[in-house]
Enzyme design. Structure first.
Site, PDB file in Angstrom:
ATOM      1  N   SER A  39       1.058  -1.223   0.004  1.00 49.22           N
ATOM      2  CA  SER A  39      -0.102  -0.022  -0.105  1.00 49.22           C
ATOM      3  C   SER A  39       0.841   1.329  -0.031  1.00 49.22           C
ATOM      4  CB  SER A  39      -0.966  -0.010   1.050  1.00 49.22           C
ATOM      5  OG  SER A  39      -1.932   0.981   1.127  1.00 49.22           O
ATOM      6  N   ASP A  57      -5.044  -4.416  -3.174  1.00 48.01           N
ATOM      7  CA  ASP A  57      -4.054  -3.900  -2.002  1.00 48.01           C
ATOM      8  C   ASP A  57      -4.174  -4.835  -1.064  1.00 48.01           C
ATOM      9  OD1 ASP A  57      -3.103  -2.653   0.244  1.00 48.01           O
ATOM     10  OD2 ASP A  57      -3.742  -0.619  -0.657  1.00 48.01           O
TER      11      ASP A  57
END
Length: 939
Positions: free
Chosen positions: A456, A740
């Protein structure tokens, strides 16, 4: 074999409803080619004597029904000619250009077997419709043998249907063959799947015959009776490549040339359509408008798995004009002639064959594909990473001697592998990570680190740093000042200015022209580029290799998550790691070169090379907040999905009878899957929808699971229900769905837990919001469940509300357990101290007031811009927490060195095996990968 001429007659029996709708036979000018034939109809279950030569297509002969689990049936004798051969368009002359040695290896034993399945009857069928009795039929799907699904005939208005239909499958025993037997109710609107039996063919002993009754619903006494038989057949051996988890099977390439120059018939405006179902290319079209002066059109190529025994379907599309109904528009239509079908098994290998049609000639050639794979099969580290570690150890050894004040140099086997592990957190993670690295650098500990992992928001930090090949050797204060400008700027004005919108459009169009699939994460990646750069960033992932060529920086590892559509990421998730050298799945032991990510693969071969994506597009994948679905949001809120499972999960029941089949480690349980109803399907579609997930061509496409995959390294990462359904794992899909990682797993630990990396010490930098100890506790529970050494005694903020700045865990546990130096993002002593041992004056107390705990405060995850004050406070806090715990870091490093020395003393000197990744063929033509060959040496 002497050169001869072959006449191949082809037709399609349009009146036959059987799955076997194409037939063929070959005759030779010097005589008739003989094929082995099976027993005639009249037997309840056709049997094949062991070691009997059986053609690639194995049919079923039954008194009631003739069905075949293949794309072509047994070749018929020449006496089988009939009026079906009427039209001239259906006749082809086949000339061998070279002598054949196709039968040269048929005397060798083959790992193939013939699986016979007889669907007998169903009792007490479920009545899904209130107004009528069920119209049941049974379908069979064995994707390791055929792409097609085969089914019995439906029996109307009957709760106890009897079929007695038989199916044959030619199977490879070294792959995991899971037969899916589905009982369905034939409905005019939508067929209802009542139950799906998942049966592991490995339970049937070779040469055995088993009669089984599957209890589909014990309460209703609904049962399905099936008979199985598994027998040896003699066929050309298949050379497969496997790493114990994944199997790569033989691939052939069909080359087709169209030549209509010497024909008198004019076919201008027509088009030939070639189709090989299940091949990589599937369908190709070639214009047939050529004459004696026209150049030959480019050949059509088809790459297909040989075991599937596909056919080439040829259709001539003729255009015809229609009347013009208006002055501005002329209409036309196409008429497709009845397709001609050529079983590719009938085409000899490595020989050119000419098919003559009255309007054109077709030149065929079936070639063996390259043996070298473009996918690395192996659970070990690639050669480039091993070489990097050797170089980095010299840097780490010198740094450890300095910071620990050792008197003697460390030997290679005494140098611990130290890693930095980061979590996600958007701009908060981006900013705090820069400050942490600066602080570690000033303690002279950064040179002790061999790996940095991120997900991320921390992938933004890592990508920016590795643009400079010598970033860790330079003062990071200058880099931090540059980042400060980008964090402070107004993101809306910077990212959505008219000139930037035009730039986004231009880049997305260019990406589409290159052949990439455009998705929203591509746009998000361009927005990230604008947020963190003044101009276009041309860097790519492979450019970061320059930062590693001398071992001068730690190796970066970026983590993403592969999920499935309409399945919760808690029910199915697979780690995908990205390094400057390669991208791959540790779970399957499959990796590709980093520059090939996004290209198209088939059965381990690179089929369509795409230009390497710029790093910003990868950042869009690694940090895509837009791939979140409603189920993810619910899990993040309550950390449980139990409330939704009764609507979104299929019901799965284990029905194995261990008295009939004693369980073996490599076998999967026999289970019945009861699909959800239509309402639940709609509900699941809504809550599981991912509006902006990245779809990337799957480089595992075509590969299959090894029969013993559960006993391989795969088992270390087996963590969900779908891992026991190999027909539905990643290799069966065309695309990867990457999201993610932070939505499902807050940390980037998994790459560091691969035993091949042998990580000894991990600096855990936490940037997550909410519970600061939660990510570490989640990792501890996960790895304990997987049987991977990891600290089990970790801090819990629910038990100890006051969270300290630093913890050391794992140092008191087994030597295999890595030592974790855990840094939660908390404001503890920083409130009163501006530097270690230096208290704040009353006027400086406001600078120590940093609110990192409030999820709605200035460091909220969706806040992409900070004020100068908030940026400086976060940087100073992160920098201070490292400096204030220097002694704990050095203590952990010293413990790790002592562990390495003690291990060296306890272990006798062992000779390292020669070579790495050497292929070794076994008795059945199987090639096993001992480990990983260097990707650079692959073609």
């Amino acid at each position: 074999m002497a050169m001869g001429t072959w006449l191949l007659h082809m037709w399609r029996d349009t009146g036959c409803k059987s799955s076997c709708n194409s037939q063929a036979f070959l005759t030779q000018e010097r005589g008739t080619r003989n094929f082995s034939t099976a027993r005639l109809a009249g037997e309840a279950l056709a049997a094949v004597e062991p070691d009997t030569q059986v053609p690639f297509a194995a049919p079923a002969f039954n008194a009631d029904t003739t069905t075949m689990a293949s794309n072509s049936v047994f070749p018929q004798h020449s006496s089988s000619k009939s009026s079906l051969l009427g039209k001239e368009e259906r006749k082809w002359m086949m000339h061998y250009i070279a002598p054949s040695n196709v039968d040269a290896k048929q005397e060798e034993m083959s790992p193939y077997s013939l699986l016979t399945v007889r669907i007998i009857k169903l009792t007490n069928a479920h009545q899904a419709d209130f107004l009528s009795q069920p119209d049941c039929y049974v379908s069979l799907w064995l994707p390791t043998a055929s792409d097609e699904k085969f089914h019995t005939k439906p029996i109307k208005d009957c709760r106890n249907p009897v079929w007695n239909e038989t199916f044959y499958f030619r199977i490879q025993r070294q792959v995991k063959n899971i037969l899916e037997i589905t009982v369905s109710d034939d409905d005019a609107v939508h067929d209802d799947d009542e139950a799906i039996v998942l049966f592991d063919v490995a339970k049937i002993p070779l040469g055995g015959r088993e009669f089984m009754t599957f209890p589909l619903n014990p309460q209703r006494r609904e049962e399905l009776e099936v008979e199985f038989a598994l027998e040896s057949i003699r066929d050309p051996p298949e050379a497969i490549i496997t790493n114990g988890a994944i199997v790569c099977r033989e691939v052939a390439c069909l080359e087709v040339h169209l030549d209509c120059r010497m024909k008198n018939k004019h076919i201008s405006g027509n088009e030939l359509t070639f189709t090989v179902r299940g091949s990589f290319e599937e369908t190709q079209r070639v214009s047939a408008s050529c004459d004696s002066c026209s150049p030959l059109p480019d050949p059509a190529f088809f790459h297909y798995a040989k075991y599937k025994q596909p056919s080439l379907e040829v259709a001539l599309t003729k255009k015809r004009s229609l009347s013009t109904f208006c002055a501005c528009m002329s209409c036309g239509s196409t008429r497709r002639s009845i397709p001609l079908t050529l079983p590719l098994k009938s085409v000899p290998s490595e020989q050119e064959v000419v098919g003559e049609h009255r309007k054109f000639d077709l030149h065929f050639k079936v070639k063996k594909c390259q043996e070298d794979l473009d996918v690395r099969l192996g659970f070990g580290l690639c050669a480039q990473e091993q070489d990097f570690i050797r170089k980095r150890k010299k840097v780490v050894a010198a740094a450890l001697k300095d910071v620990l004040q050792l008197k003697e140099d460390l030997q290679d086997d005494e140098v611990p592998v130290v890693a930095i592990m980061t979590t996600g957190g958007g701009t908060r993670a981006l900013t705090a990570m820069y400050a942490h690295l600066l602080s570690v650098q000033e303690l002279n500990i950064l040179d002790c680190v061999s790996y940095i992992t991120g997900l991320s928001g921390t992938t933004w930090t890592m990508s920016n740093l590795y643009e400079d090949p010598d970033w860790s050797q330079k003062d990071l204060k200058e880099t931090l000042n540059d980042v400060r400008k980008h964090v402070l700027k107004n993101k809306f004005l910077a990212c959505f200015a008219p000139d930037r919108l035009k730039y986004y459009l231009k880049e997305l169009c260019q990406r589409g022209k290159e052949g990439h699939r455009i998705c929203f994460t591509d746009l998000w990646g361009l927005i990230i580029e604008t947020m963190l750069h003044e101009k276009e960033d041309s860097h790519k992932l492979t450019d970061q290799q320059q930062a590693l060529n001398q071992g001068q920086n730690p190796l970066p590892i970026y983590l993403s998550l592969n999920v499935k559509d309409k399945i919760s990421d808690q029910d199915f998730r697979e780690w995908v790691e990205f390094t400057p050298y390669e991208v791959g799945f540790p779970k399957y032991g499959t990796f590709i070169r980093a520059e090939d990510f996004g290209s198209e693969f088939f059965m381990g071969r690179l089929m369509k090379k795409m230009p390497e994506s710029r790093i910003c597009f990868l950042e869009g994948i690694w940090s895509s907040v837009f791939s979140l679905n409603l189920m993810d949001a619910w899990y993040i809120s309550v950390h449980s999905e139990d409330f939704w499972h009764k609507w979104t999960r299929d019901k799965i029941i284990d029905i194995d009878d261990e008295t009939l089949f004693p369980r073996r480690p490599n076998e999967l349980d026999t289970r019945v899957v009861c699909p959800t109803d239509s309402f639940s399907d709609v509900f699941r579609d809504v809550v599981m929808l991912r509006p902006a997930a990245s779809e990337i061509p799957n480089f595992l496409k075509g590969l299959q699971m090894n029969n013993n995959y559960l006993e391989s390294e795969f088992s270390k990462w087996k963590d969900c229900e779908l891992d026991s359904q190999p027909n539905h794992l990643t290799a069966a899909t065309d695309y990867l769905i990457l999201i993610d990682t932070a939505f499902a797993f807050a940390t980037s630990y998994p790459p560091l837990m691969r035993p091949e990396r042998k990580v000894d010490v991990i600096l855990h930098f936490n940037y997550s919001s909410g519970s600061q100890t939660g990510p570490l506790k989640e990792a501890s529970e996960y790895f304990a469940k997987q049987g991977i050494p990891f600290p089990t005694k970790v801090p819990d903020d629910q038990e100890t509300p006051h969270v300290k700045e630093c913890y050391i865990v794992g140092d008191k546990e087994s030597p295999e357990t890595p030592i974790v130096i855990f840094f939660p993002l908390v404001n503890d002593t920083f409130r009163e101290y501006k530097a270690p041992g230096v208290k704040r004056s009353p006027s400086e107390m406001a600078e120590g007031d940093v609110d990192v705990a409030d999820s709605c405060g200035p460091y909220y995850i969706n806040n992409l811009s900070y004020s100068e004050e908030n940026f400086d406070k976060l940087v100073n806090l992160s920098y201070y927490n490292i400096q204030n715990n220097k002694d704990l870091i050095l203590q952990a490093l010293r413990t790790a060195v002592e562990r390495k020395k003690q291990h060296k003393e306890e272990q006798p000197l062992q000779k390292t095996p020669d070579g790495d990744g050497v292929y070794g063929p076994d008795k059945e033509g199987t090639q096993h990968l001992a480990d990983c060959p260097a990707l650079g040496n692959m073609k």
